[in-house]
Design an enzyme around this catalytic site. Structure first.
Site, short mmCIF file in Angstrom:
data_model
loop_
_atom_site.label_atom_id
_atom_site.label_comp_id
_atom_site.label_asym_id
_atom_site.label_seq_id
_atom_site.Cartn_x
_atom_site.Cartn_y
_atom_site.Cartn_z
CG LEU A 27 48.28 41.16 46.58
CD1 LEU A 27 48.92 41.78 47.64
CD2 LEU A 27 49.22 40.03 45.99
CG ASP A 54 29.88 36.16 42.16
OD1 ASP A 54 31.06 35.50 41.94
OD2 ASP A 54 29.09 35.95 41.39
CB THR A 56 32.12 36.70 39.09
OG1 THR A 56 32.07 35.40 39.57
CG2 THR A 56 32.07 36.96 37.71
CG ASP A 60 37.07 42.48 35.05
OD1 ASP A 60 38.32 42.23 34.61
OD2 ASP A 60 36.41 41.87 34.52
N GLY A 95 27.32 38.13 40.60
CA GLY A 95 27.23 38.58 39.32
C GLY A 95 28.57 39.64 39.40
CB SER A 99 28.94 42.60 41.97
OG SER A 99 30.10 42.51 41.19
#
Length: 115
Positions: A27, A54, A56, A60, A95, A99
């Site tokens: 979330l 960031d 990104t 994941d 990145g 990161s």
């Protein structure tokens, strides 16, 4: 928030039609949640992040950290907290791969953040 009811309803549909036993939802700044097929709902608030650099790779990172915690035998509540902590660290660097936090950094954040 209204979205939690929608998540729970969607999870119940998945339990009924897809034969899965849990749904884990990221979330973002609101943390994460897990709905179990036994109707157990767990919420983990987001960890405080001084500056988001960031996002990104944060999802994941969360997914990988949740899988690691589960593989290590942690229960869902501990796994959710571990994954949320890892993702909160990942958004503080630029990145995707660069990161991903070290395990020691996640463990340290968990040690210094009260339940």
């Amino acid at each position: 928030p209204p979205c939690f009811g929608k998540v729970i309803a969607a999870a119940r549909t998945l339990f009924k039609h897809a034969g899965i036993s849990e749904v884990v939802v990221k979330l973002g700044s609101r943390g994460s949640m897990r709905v179990g097929s036994n109707a157990e709902v767990l919420r983990q608030i987001a960890f405080e992040v001084p500056t988001v650099v960031d996002t990104t790779g944060a999802g994941d990172c969360f997914t990988a950290a949740y899988a690691v915690a589960c593989a290590e035998g942690c229960d869902a509540k501990v796994a959710l907290r571990f994954a949320t902590a890892a993702a909160s660290l990942s958004v503080q660097s630029k990145g995707a791969m660069t990161s991903m936090p070290a395990r020691s950094a996640v463990d340290e954040l968990l040690r210094r953040t009260p339940l």
